[in-house]
Design a protein around this motif. Structure first.
Motif, PDB file in Angstrom:
ATOM      1  N   ASN A   1       1.106  -1.550   0.403  1.00 23.59           N
ATOM      2  CA  ASN A   1       0.285  -0.028  -0.379  1.00 23.59           C
ATOM      3  C   ASN A   1       1.263   1.676   0.125  1.00 23.59           C
TER       4      ASN A   1
ATOM      5  N   MET B   1      -9.948   3.535   1.680  1.00 22.22           N
ATOM      6  CA  MET B   1      -9.366   2.893   2.645  1.00 22.22           C
ATOM      7  C   MET B   1      -9.580   2.973   3.751  1.00 22.22           C
TER       8      MET B   1
ATOM      9  N   SER C   1      -4.748   0.440   5.714  1.00 19.09           N
ATOM     10  CA  SER C   1      -4.109   1.116   3.952  1.00 19.09           C
ATOM     11  C   SER C   1      -3.831   2.199   4.011  1.00 19.09           C
TER      12      SER C   1
ATOM     13  N   LYS D   1       0.238   4.453   3.148  1.00 22.22           N
ATOM     14  CA  LYS D   1       0.377   4.896   2.470  1.00 22.22           C
ATOM     15  C   LYS D   1       1.779   6.201   1.600  1.00 22.22           C
TER      16      LYS D   1
END
Length: 511
Positions: free
Chosen positions: A42, A390, A394, A398
């Protein structure tokens, strides 16, 4: 006048050219480093991360990141064999302790680069936190890698999650013992608690192997085993015990096999993979009655709130507990930053790493940038809600190598937050019920000599693989009592005694 204007323009052109040349020369003088990062799938390309660019600029360096998302173990093996290394490695499981110890000539001794003058923030971190220093130190006392202390970590891993909506619908109480649990599971099996008119409920759905956060190992404490966060070793005083050799473990596996025989655990668990496992937990209609997870994210979002964490249950002899060790759960004790011995201008790269140990920077290395993932308020930092579509899981990966960057998430780090980030608070709330039942005789993470690593490479895989294989077979087919003596003999033939003696020697060195 015209002549003067031309002269002025010419002088400006010369000055501009001079500045351009000077700027270009300055750019060429900036040390540039290539860092391989073992990243979560991710995580965005770190070369586009503005916070990390700013951090590098403050240190007077340029960093070129090569993010590796898959097949890292294969790639790593090739690199170590060839000796053609990047300037540094960063990331989760980027290198193991033994891979560093076994290949010391390939790596820089960071201890020679750390000082109060050159790396004041890292120096202060190592001085203020002896546990962190130990986590970063090799057997010879030198520092060849930096680990991390993760913030807001629980001291226990196991979280029993049960569908409280089902309990309430069936008029059942939260089970306090394994005997009561069986009664609950039978009701889940027979009384259609999800109300769809089908007997599709899976009363107890758990992995058969792995640490307590994900598997049946969470029940070991109910059978007098101490449980294990990282493997099946535990301590009896100062004696290292490999629990699959014990009578308590036999009793534990006999009970697990009994649950399958009564269809309280489905036979499919002997062969299910991660995607199938998660599919069951996120089924459109809830079908899992109870499980163990690190957090609720694998459970279907529409009904996550139906599941509540419950305390560990007492076993047949009154044993009740879960493994606990903050030095394991908070301090990874594994490399998160390793520098190549061939890296040029090591001091410059250490300037960049040192900035990560300023708490405000460490927070952004761990969670992501302020202004994107984090927001400043009068009371401190808060995490911004993830964008639609999301999950927290995740979202926190990021913009950052969450849990894979060398930082010190200590009290000073945590104090920057107005509240515990939601991505962490859920776990802390879940494990709060474990507080009275913590077993503290969990074996710490150990460091091995190259010679011990060689021996372990022979026996550890064979022994652990065999134990996992027999656990699966006993779950599927029973036969624990009948096969126990043969099983023990096979383990001794494989070298389990050597396995235990190596762990005992490593523990004796570190205790």
């Amino acid at each position: 006048m015209k002549k003067n204007r031309l002269i002025a323009l010419a002088l400006c052109a010369v000055l501009l050219l001079s500045l351009t040349v000077s700027f270009a020369a300055a750019e060429e003088d900036v040390p540039t480093f290539r860092i391989i990062v073992s990243a979560n799938v991710n995580t965005d390309d770190l070369n586009e991360n503005e916070f990390l660019k700013d951090l590098a600029e403050q240190a007077g360096v340029r960093i070129e990141y090569e993010c590796v998302y898959t097949d890292w173990d294969t790639r790593k093996s090739v690199l170590l064999t060839s000796g053609d290394l990047p300037d540094a490695f960063i990331g989760w499981n980027v290198l193991s302790n033994s891979e560093v110890s076994y290949n010391l000539p390939l790596f820089a001794n960071l201890g020679e680069l750390i000082s109060e003058e050159a790396t004041p923030n890292l120096y202060a971190a190592l001085e203020s936190d002896p546990t962190y220093r130990d986590a970063c130190s090799d057997l010879d006392g030198n520092i060849y890698y930096l680990s991390d202390r993760m913030p807001f970590r629980p001291s226990t891993y196991a979280s029993f999650l049960i569908n409280k909506t089902w309990l309430d619908k069936l008029g059942l109480e939260v089970p306090e013992t394994l005997e009561e649990l069986e009664e609950v599971l039978i009701a889940f099996r027979d009384r259609d608690p999800n109300g769809n008119g089908e007997q599709d409920e899976l009363p107890l759905y758990m992995n058969l192997s792995g640490d307590e956060a994900w598997s049946i190992a969470a029940f070991m404490g109910a059978f007098g085993c101490s449980g294990s966060i990282t493997n099946y070793f535990a301590l009896d005083g100062d004696t290292v015990v490999y629990q699959p050799l014990t009578e308590n473990f036999k009793e534990f596996m006999t009970w697990i096999a009994h649950l399958r025989e009564e269809n309280l655990m489905p036979a499919e668990l002997a062969t299910v993979d991660d995607s199938q496992f998660n599919a069951r937990l996120s089924n459109e209609t809830p079908i899992v009655g109870m499980t163990t997870l690190w957090d609720k994210s694998p459970i279907g979002a529409a009904y996550q709130d139906e599941y509540v964490a419950i305390a560990p249950m007492a076993g047949p002899n009154g044993d009740r507990g879960v493994a606990s060790n903050i030095a394991i759960s908070a301090y990874d004790c594994v490399p998160k930053f390793v520098m190549s011995a061939d890296c040029e201008n090591k001091e410059a790269l250490m300037r960049f790493i040192d900035l990560c140990f300023i708490p405000e920077n460490g927070v952004q290395c761990f969670y992501g940038p302020i202004g994107t993932v984090l927001e400043e308020t009068e009371d401190g930092l808060i995490m911004v809600d993830p964008p639609e579509g999301m999950t927290w899981n995740s979202w926190k990966y990021k913009y950052a190598v969450n849990g894979g960057w060398p930082v010190l998430g200590d009290e000073t780090f945590e104090a920057l937050f107005a509240e515990v980030p939601e991505s962490d608070s859920a776990k802390l709330e879940m494990v709060a019920v474990n507080e009275p039942y913590q077993n503290t005789n969990t074996l710490p993470k150990l460091k091995f000599t190259p010679e011990e690593t060689d021996e372990l490479s022979i026996v550890q895989t064979d022994v652990d693989t065999y134990v996992t294989k027999k656990m699966t077979e006993w779950f599927a087919n029973g036969g624990v009592e009948e096969e126990w003596d043969t099983y023990l003999q096979e383990l001794h033939n494989m070298g389990v005694d050597t396995y235990v003696s190596i762990y005992q020697a490593a523990y004796d060195r570190q205790k």
